[in-house]
Design an enzyme around this catalytic site. Structure first.
Site, PDB file in Angstrom:
ATOM      1  NE  ARG A 233       4.138   1.567  -1.658  1.00  0.00           N
ATOM      2  CZ  ARG A 233       5.234   0.835  -1.630  1.00  0.00           C
ATOM      3  NH1 ARG A 233       6.196   1.069  -2.482  1.00  0.00           N
ATOM      4  NH2 ARG A 233       5.384  -0.127  -0.746  1.00  0.00           N
TER       5      ARG A 233
ATOM      6  CB  CYS B 225      -0.841   0.010   1.267  1.00  0.00           C
ATOM      7  SG  CYS B 225      -1.729  -1.536   1.523  1.00  0.00           S
TER       8      CYS B 225
ATOM      9  CE  LYS C 224       6.538  -0.016 -11.548  1.00  0.00           C
ATOM     10  NZ  LYS C 224       6.523  -0.706 -12.852  1.00  0.00           N
TER      11      LYS C 224
ATOM     12  CD  GLU D 296       7.943  -8.011 -19.977  1.00  0.00           C
ATOM     13  OE1 GLU D 296       7.830  -8.924 -19.151  1.00  0.00           O
ATOM     14  OE2 GLU D 296       7.683  -6.825 -19.709  1.00  0.00           O
TER      15      GLU D 296
ATOM     16  CD  GLU E 133       1.682  -6.117 -16.277  1.00  0.00           C
ATOM     17  OE1 GLU E 133       1.644  -6.120 -15.048  1.00  0.00           O
ATOM     18  OE2 GLU E 133       2.734  -5.952 -16.924  1.00  0.00           O
TER      19      GLU E 133
ATOM     20  CG  HIS F 205       6.260 -30.463 -28.293  1.00  0.00           C
ATOM     21  ND1 HIS F 205       6.490 -31.766 -28.677  1.00  0.00           N
ATOM     22  CD2 HIS F 205       7.337 -29.749 -28.711  1.00  0.00           C
ATOM     23  CE1 HIS F 205       7.667 -31.841 -29.281  1.00  0.00           C
ATOM     24  NE2 HIS F 205       8.195 -30.627 -29.312  1.00  0.00           N
TER      25      HIS F 205
ATOM     26  CG  ASN G 180       3.046  -1.164   2.615  1.00  0.00           C
ATOM     27  OD1 ASN G 180       2.446  -2.112   2.120  1.00  0.00           O
ATOM     28  ND2 ASN G 180       4.219  -0.769   2.183  1.00  0.00           N
ATOM     29  N   GLY G 181       1.583  -3.695   4.737  1.00  0.00           N
ATOM     30  CA  GLY G 181       2.200  -4.970   5.088  1.00  0.00           C
ATOM     31  C   GLY G 181       1.160  -5.955   5.575  1.00  0.00           C
TER      32      GLY G 181
ATOM     33  CD1 TRP H  94      -3.072  -4.276  -4.917  1.00  0.00           C
ATOM     34  CD2 TRP H  94      -2.248  -5.669  -3.385  1.00  0.00           C
ATOM     35  NE1 TRP H  94      -2.986  -5.511  -5.487  1.00  0.00           N
ATOM     36  CE2 TRP H  94      -2.482  -6.391  -4.575  1.00  0.00           C
ATOM     37  CE3 TRP H  94      -1.732  -6.349  -2.283  1.00  0.00           C
ATOM     38  CZ2 TRP H  94      -2.220  -7.742  -4.698  1.00  0.00           C
ATOM     39  CZ3 TRP H  94      -1.473  -7.704  -2.402  1.00  0.00           C
ATOM     40  CH2 TRP H  94      -1.707  -8.396  -3.606  1.00  0.00           C
TER      41      TRP H  94
ATOM     42  CE  LYS I 154       4.443  -5.247 -19.151  1.00  0.00           C
ATOM     43  NZ  LYS I 154       5.622  -5.810 -18.555  1.00  0.00           N
TER      44      LYS I 154
HETATM   45  O1  M6R Z   1       9.817  -4.525  -8.670  1.00  0.00           O
HETATM   46  P1  M6R Z   1      10.068  -5.873  -9.245  1.00  0.00           P
HETATM   47  O2  M6R Z   1      10.856  -5.824 -10.496  1.00  0.00           O
HETATM   48  O3  M6R Z   1      10.708  -6.816  -8.259  1.00  0.00           O
HETATM   49  O4  M6R Z   1       8.646  -6.442  -9.586  1.00  0.00           O
HETATM   50  C1  M6R Z   1       8.458  -7.745 -10.057  1.00  0.00           C
HETATM   51  C2  M6R Z   1       7.077  -7.927 -10.638  1.00  0.00           C
HETATM   52  O5  M6R Z   1       6.103  -7.706  -9.659  1.00  0.00           O
HETATM   53  C3  M6R Z   1       6.825  -6.977 -11.808  1.00  0.00           C
HETATM   54  O6  M6R Z   1       7.783  -7.113 -12.796  1.00  0.00           O
HETATM   55  C4  M6R Z   1       5.433  -7.244 -12.409  1.00  0.00           C
HETATM   56  O7  M6R Z   1       5.399  -8.502 -13.011  1.00  0.00           O
HETATM   57  C5  M6R Z   1       5.071  -6.137 -13.412  1.00  0.00           C
HETATM   58  N1  M6R Z   1       3.733  -5.664 -13.164  1.00  0.00           N
HETATM   59  C6  M6R Z   1       5.113  -6.576 -14.813  1.00  0.00           C
HETATM   60  O8  M6R Z   1       4.790  -5.555 -15.697  1.00  0.00           O
END
Ligand code: M6R
Length: 615
Positions: free
Chosen positions: A27, A2, A610, A488, A495, A511, A101-102, A75, A492
């Site tokens: 966050r 958060c 994030k 990747e 998400e 396969h 936060n936690g 969050w 993208k």
């Molecule tokens: O801050 P980090 O690179 O450790 O984060 C890892 C993942 O949470 C982050 O890359 C996540 O998969 C992204 N939303 C992808 O776009």
């Protein structure tokens, strides 16, 4: 994961906290709330939804005066996102108010004890348990807030960054951290509290980053006193001078942070290698590598730990390290690694990759690797982050703040740093010649300009996005260095557009996934000239004969794939190991445009945050 913000000083707290929450919304954005001390009492407002919803609510229902306050953007972990579970939370007496936060892992047993002692709870959160525990200690021990927080936290198992104040002592805020970040901005007779420095960057450049298991009492006109939570010893905190500036964290004319960050990649990549690489002199120098060269050269293997996009960058690095430096590499999801009793020795080098430097699983993996004697090297973007501090040495990516939840420039700059490391080690080991070494550096130096050229495909990518935006599934295929790019690209799209997408090594298609292909399936195939080109062309033939729609990512001037594919997006030519830095660009743009056309919140996709500071 958060965002928390606090202020105590001579200014009105509300606008500072509100703006701070907007900057920390990356966050978490399930709910938001603010508590202000107006000189006599606490005024509190909170709501499900975004910080904008909170602002509407507050400005309708609550006076906003006061120069002490705390705010939270959530969050959700414990308890669904609703008004009641939103922070801040009061203690039963209404004297204390907290943001957190936690996760407090032992909250249920603590709650049972508190209920036995007559406490009642309105929310389902662990945080309401914590504030009442603090209140209980404060009453029973007849002690000040700081001491009560300390005693309470010594009973807590879990992770936290908290800020709490007492309406009867409105000259102090008590903060503490374990596992979740907390920065204190030091101004002239004023103090700022936040999960990162972005909420206070225009007020002060001086900040203290609390370490794990530290707490601080922040007093109006008096300053900050930092202590160890466990043994109460005083800490002389390091006041860091921040490099961040305001323009870096604002949108700079772009509609979304994600788009801004995609377009920042030429300069971000340049910033990553600037000062570290001198192709004409045949030099790569990175302090973290030079100082630990022996450890790297004597390593039996490299283990990469990371999550999400950073894990994909780690996968690219497996190809680079093995190809150039001939060092065996294993790439691990940090979340799996930390729980599966892995074989690690003091001959292993662990590279932890993380944009935020706060990912809980990656942090736990680092701690495990260190406890087994491995040397741990961090590749982080956020300066001073927990992972940057927890690792034995490291290299920053220097990408600048990444605010969009979907990682873009973090990925390409991570690959850039890892390439520099691999090249430096390869040269030191003698696994590449000096001319190959120079050739790689010269090619890397050209990448920022080539990324700019790759970005010129934007308008065309948008037309492709328009054609396929209503597809229910996408496949992404690549081979070799571009297999992680396929993963990747799929991540993208998933998400931010919520369209199901899968990344696969192109040759694996036969396969299983080939069964999915029909005329409704768009398939993005990375088919650049360098690396298994002919093989990928054969894979494209296989798709075509099953009527799949082919979107080829090809090298400029390509004829062969153009003749087969429904659409081709060109990227400039480069050496094979650097192709991911270019092929990623159209995939980022494709997901951005599709999500936007579908009306999704590009920068703040649902259910995500994030920095994932919970496991
Ligand atoms: O801050 P980090 O690179 O450790 O984060 C890892 C993942 O949470 C982050 O890359 C996540 O998969 C992204 N939303 C992808 O776009």
């Amino acid at each position: 994961m958060c965002g928390i913000v606090g202020y105590i000083g001579h200014r009105e707290a509300y606008p500072i906290i509100l703006k701070g929450l907007k900057r920390l919304e990356y966050r978490g954005y399930d709910s938001a709330g603010i508590a202000l001390f107006d000189g006599t009492d606490i005024k509190l407002s909170k709501t499900k939804g975004k910080v904008d919803d909170l602002q509407d609510k507050i400005e309708r229902e609550m006076p906003t005066n006061g120069n002490l306050g705390i705010g939270h953007t959530r969050w959700a972990t414990h308890g669904v996102p609703n008004d009641v579970n939103s922070h801040p939370h009061y203690s039963n007496s209404g004297d204390l108010v907290i943001i957190h936060n936690g996760i407090i892992e032992n909250y249920e047993s603590l709650k049972k004890e508190l209920i036995k002692r007559g406490y009642t709870f309105k929310s389902d959160t662990d945080t309401e348990v914590l504030v009442n525990l603090i209140e209980d200690v404060k009453k029973n021990e007849n002690t000040k807030l700081g001491k009560a927080v300390q005693i309470a936290l010594n009973q807590v198992v879990g992770a936290y960054a908290i800020a709490v104040f007492d309406k009867h002592k409105p000259n102090e805020i008590v903060v503490a951290r374990l596992g979740s970040p907390l920065a204190i901005g030091i101004g002239e007779d004023e103090f700022f509290i936040a999960s990162d420095a972005s909420p206070f960057i225009e007020y002060t450049k001086n900040a203290i980053y609390l370490e794990d298991e530290e707490m601080a009492v922040v007093r109006r006109n008096k300053g900050v006193k930092v202590r160890k939570i466990k043994d109460d010893s005083l800490v002389d905190p390091y006041v860091q001078e921040l490099q961040l500036n305001l323009e870096q964290i604002e949108k700079g004319g772009y509609e979304h942070f994600m788009l801004k960050e995609i377009y920042e990649q030429p300069s971000a990549i340049l910033d990553t290698f600037r000062g570290r690489m001198r192709p004409n002199e045949g030099i790569i120098k990175m302090a973290g590598i030079e100082d630990n060269m022996k450890t790297f050269l004597n390593a039996n293997r490299i283990i990469v730990v990371a999550c999400g996009t950073s894990w994909h960058a780690g996968l690219v690095s497996e190809y680079i390290f093995e190809d150039l430096a001939r060092i065996p590499v294993e790439v691990e999801y940090a979340s799996e690694f930390r729980y599966r009793n892995p074989v690690i020795t003091d001959k292993d080098v662990v590279i932890a990759i993380s944009q935020s430097g706060e990912t809980a699983d990656t942090l736990a993996a680092i701690k495990l690797a260190k406890s087994r004697g491995a040397f741990v090297f961090g590749v982080c973007n956020v300066v001073g982050s927990s992972i940057a501090r927890e690792t034995d040495a490291g290299a920053y990516t220097h990408a600048g703040p990444e605010i969009g939840v979907a990682s873009t420039k973090a990925f390409t700059t991570q690959i850039t740093v890892l390439t520099l490391i691999a090249l430096r080690l390869a040269r030191a080991k003698g696994t590449i010649s000096s001319s190959e070494f120079r050739h790689h550096m010269i090619e890397l130096e050209l990448i920022p300009e080539k990324v700019k050229r790759a970005l010129e495909s934007d308008a065309y990518v948008k037309t492709i996005a328009d054609i396929y935006k209503n597809a229910s599934n996408f496949l992404y295929l690549g081979r070799g260095y571009n297999f992680p790019v396929a993963l990747e690209g799929a991540l993208k799209l998933k998400e931010i557009s919520y369209i199901h997408a899968e990344g696969y090594p192109a040759a694996e298609m036969k396969h299983g996934p080939i069964a999915l292909i029909d005329e409704n399936m768009p398939i993005v195939v990375i088919a650049t000239k360098k690396g298994h080109y002919e093989k990928v062309v054969s894979n494209i033939q296989e798709i075509k004969s099953r009527k799949g729609k082919i979107i080829g990512i090809v090298t400029e001037g390509d004829e062969q794939v153009r003749a087969l594919a429904d659409h081709v997006i060109e990227v400039p030519e480069t050496i094979e190991s650097l192709t991911p830095l270019l092929t990623t660009i159209p995939l980022q743009l494709l997901s951005y445009h599709i999500a936007l056309m579908l009306g999704k919140n590009v920068d703040q996709p649902r259910n995500l945050a994030k920095a994932v500071t919970v496991e």
